[in-house]
Write a protein that holds these residues in place. Structure first.
Motif, PDB file in Angstrom:
ATOM      1  N   UNK A 207       0.865  -1.172   0.000  1.00  0.00           N
ATOM      2  CA  UNK A 207       0.000   0.000   0.000  1.00  0.00           C
ATOM      3  C   UNK A 207       0.903   1.223   0.000  1.00  0.00           C
ATOM      4  N   UNK A 208       0.662   2.128  -0.913  1.00  0.00           N
ATOM      5  CA  UNK A 208       1.522   3.303  -1.059  1.00  0.00           C
ATOM      6  C   UNK A 208       0.987   4.471  -0.258  1.00  0.00           C
ATOM      7  N   UNK A 209       1.833   5.029   0.585  1.00  0.00           N
ATOM      8  CA  UNK A 209       1.476   6.213   1.359  1.00  0.00           C
ATOM      9  C   UNK A 209       1.617   7.427   0.451  1.00  0.00           C
ATOM     10  N   UNK A 210       0.570   8.223   0.350  1.00  0.00           N
ATOM     11  CA  UNK A 210       0.557   9.416  -0.508  1.00  0.00           C
ATOM     12  C   UNK A 210       0.949   9.090  -1.949  1.00  0.00           C
ATOM     13  N   UNK A 211       0.670   7.872  -2.394  1.00  0.00           N
ATOM     14  CA  UNK A 211       0.977   7.483  -3.767  1.00  0.00           C
ATOM     15  C   UNK A 211       2.456   7.315  -4.047  1.00  0.00           C
ATOM     16  N   UNK A 212       3.284   7.284  -2.997  1.00  0.00           N
ATOM     17  CA  UNK A 212       4.726   7.175  -3.191  1.00  0.00           C
ATOM     18  C   UNK A 212       5.117   5.753  -3.573  1.00  0.00           C
ATOM     19  N   UNK A 213       6.044   5.637  -4.493  1.00  0.00           N
ATOM     20  CA  UNK A 213       6.593   4.346  -4.891  1.00  0.00           C
ATOM     21  C   UNK A 213       8.080   4.347  -4.559  1.00  0.00           C
ATOM     22  N   UNK A 214       8.503   3.401  -3.740  1.00  0.00           N
ATOM     23  CA  UNK A 214       9.884   3.372  -3.261  1.00  0.00           C
ATOM     24  C   UNK A 214      10.888   3.379  -4.411  1.00  0.00           C
ATOM     25  N   UNK A 215      10.709   2.479  -5.379  1.00  0.00           N
ATOM     26  CA  UNK A 215      11.690   2.376  -6.472  1.00  0.00           C
ATOM     27  C   UNK A 215      11.759   3.648  -7.301  1.00  0.00           C
ATOM     28  N   UNK A 216      10.617   4.275  -7.546  1.00  0.00           N
ATOM     29  CA  UNK A 216      10.604   5.532  -8.298  1.00  0.00           C
ATOM     30  C   UNK A 216      11.319   6.624  -7.517  1.00  0.00           C
ATOM     31  N   UNK A 217      10.992   6.746  -6.236  1.00  0.00           N
ATOM     32  CA  UNK A 217      11.655   7.756  -5.404  1.00  0.00           C
ATOM     33  C   UNK A 217      13.164   7.514  -5.341  1.00  0.00           C
ATOM     34  N   UNK A 218      13.548   6.255  -5.162  1.00  0.00           N
ATOM     35  CA  UNK A 218      14.972   5.923  -5.072  1.00  0.00           C
ATOM     36  C   UNK A 218      15.699   6.361  -6.335  1.00  0.00           C
ATOM     37  N   UNK A 219      15.145   6.058  -7.500  1.00  0.00           N
ATOM     38  CA  UNK A 219      15.781   6.442  -8.764  1.00  0.00           C
ATOM     39  C   UNK A 219      15.879   7.954  -8.904  1.00  0.00           C
ATOM     40  N   UNK A 220      14.802   8.670  -8.552  1.00  0.00           N
ATOM     41  CA  UNK A 220      14.811  10.128  -8.637  1.00  0.00           C
ATOM     42  C   UNK A 220      15.912  10.739  -7.779  1.00  0.00           C
ATOM     43  N   UNK A 221      16.040  10.256  -6.545  1.00  0.00           N
ATOM     44  CA  UNK A 221      17.030  10.832  -5.632  1.00  0.00           C
ATOM     45  C   UNK A 221      18.449  10.407  -5.990  1.00  0.00           C
ATOM     46  N   UNK A 222      18.623   9.193  -6.514  1.00  0.00           N
ATOM     47  CA  UNK A 222      19.952   8.777  -6.971  1.00  0.00           C
ATOM     48  C   UNK A 222      20.390   9.611  -8.176  1.00  0.00           C
ATOM     49  N   UNK A 223      19.466   9.851  -9.094  1.00  0.00           N
ATOM     50  CA  UNK A 223      19.805  10.649 -10.276  1.00  0.00           C
ATOM     51  C   UNK A 223      20.118  12.093  -9.918  1.00  0.00           C
TER      52      UNK A 223
END
Length: 112
Positions: free
Chosen positions: A30-46
């Protein structure tokens, strides 16, 4: 048109239906506030930046109110740290976890 129940009962029906469809499982969390871990991880790594949670900012206001409010002596010396600032090799869960591993305690005390 089918009848749609409202309120708590409706919420419970929706949650039960989602669980039957796999929602809330390890493969479909279940995603809190629609957050997706893998998407967030990629965004912050980039972007080469560290994640900062807008829903729980590293401020005294996130700790609570009244006895933990911004004017409380209990929170005046709070220093927010990231795991690597506390130890060299931080690990979230080692060897499994159960619901009784961590108990809520007073600010400044960790109950294990």
């Amino acid at each position: 048109m089918p009848y749609t129940p409202s309120g708590f009962f409706c919420d419970r029906l929706i949650r039960e239906r989602e669980r039957r469809d796999g929602e809330g499982s390890l493969n479909k969390p279940i995603r809190f506030n629609g957050q997706d871990y893998n998407t967030l991880k990629q965004e912050y790594l980039q972007s080469k930046t560290l994640f900062e949670d807008e829903a729980f900012p590293a401020t005294v206001e996130s700790l609570g109110f009244k006895e933990l409010g911004h004017k409380s002596n209990k929170v005046k010396n709070i220093v927010w740290k990231r795991p690597k600032e506390i130890c060299e090799n931080p690990q979230f869960i080692v060897g499994g976890a159960s619901r009784t591993d961590i108990c809520q305690g007073d600010l400044g005390k960790l109950s294990l």
